[in-house]
Motif scaffolding. Structure first.
Motif: not given
Length: 187
Positions: A129-153
């Motif tokens: 429930n905290s807030w962060v500024t979602l920049t393009e770079d942070l969004f790309k990192e989020l996408q990498q984390a989601m992809s890695a999580n999906t592949q791992s699972n």
């Protein structure tokens, strides 16, 4: 809100399988021949029938090994989906981002805006429930984390499937270990 429902055939009231996911999406795909309950059967060693709001074992039927394997594989896939949609840790901000179906839709829209060069950073609420500024770079990192999580699972699910198929009693196979829980190495 993610839920699990336990489906049974309306005609013979026989347990069919488990379906999990967002409440709206899960119930949307139920057809006229299937009904469901939120109550799980006591085990998967018997054929169960939903009678008078409770599961009743059919003593004349035992599950075949193939049925047992199919049932456990269905449960493994449900576990995989739960792990994929339970959030991912984005290391640079040390925050867990939601990965449920609604969030995925919003991420898709953000990705489209970025692709069209029409994105301005926004404030994004994280799992705590905290807030962060979602920049393009942070969004790309989020996408990498989601992809890695999906592949791992997905890899973990396949490992559990192979191990479960190799045991004599698939209904007692423990597939609870090895999942990424949203924390994966994506660099």
């Amino acid at each position: 809100m993610n839920i699990k429902i336990y489906l049974y055939n309306k005609e013979d009231r026989k347990f069919s399988h488990i379906m999990g996911g967002h409440a709206f999406l899960v119930t949307e795909y139920i057809d006229e021949y299937i009904d469901y309950t939120l109550t799980p059967p006591p085990d998967y060693n018997h054929v169960w029938r939903w009678i008078d709001s409770e599961w009743v074992a059919d003593p004349t039927e035992e599950k075949s090994i193939a049925e047992a394997q199919a049932s456990v594989w269905s449960n493994i896939k449900d576990k995989r989906q739960d792990q994929i949609t339970s959030g991912v840790l984005v290391k640079s901000v040390d925050k867990v981002f939601q990965t449920d179906n609604n969030s995925i839709i919003q991420y898709s829209n953000i990705g489209g805006m970025i692709a069209l060069n029409n994105y301005e950073p926004i404030q994004w609420k994280t799992e705590d429930n905290s807030w962060v500024t979602l920049t393009e770079d942070l969004f790309k990192e989020l996408q990498q984390a989601m992809s890695a999580n999906t592949q791992s699972n997905y890899a973990t699910a396949e490992q559990h499937k192979e191990a479960m198929l190799a045991v004599e009693d698939p209904l007692n196979y423990d597939y609870s270990k090895g999942w990424s829980n949203g924390v994966v190495d994506y660099n």
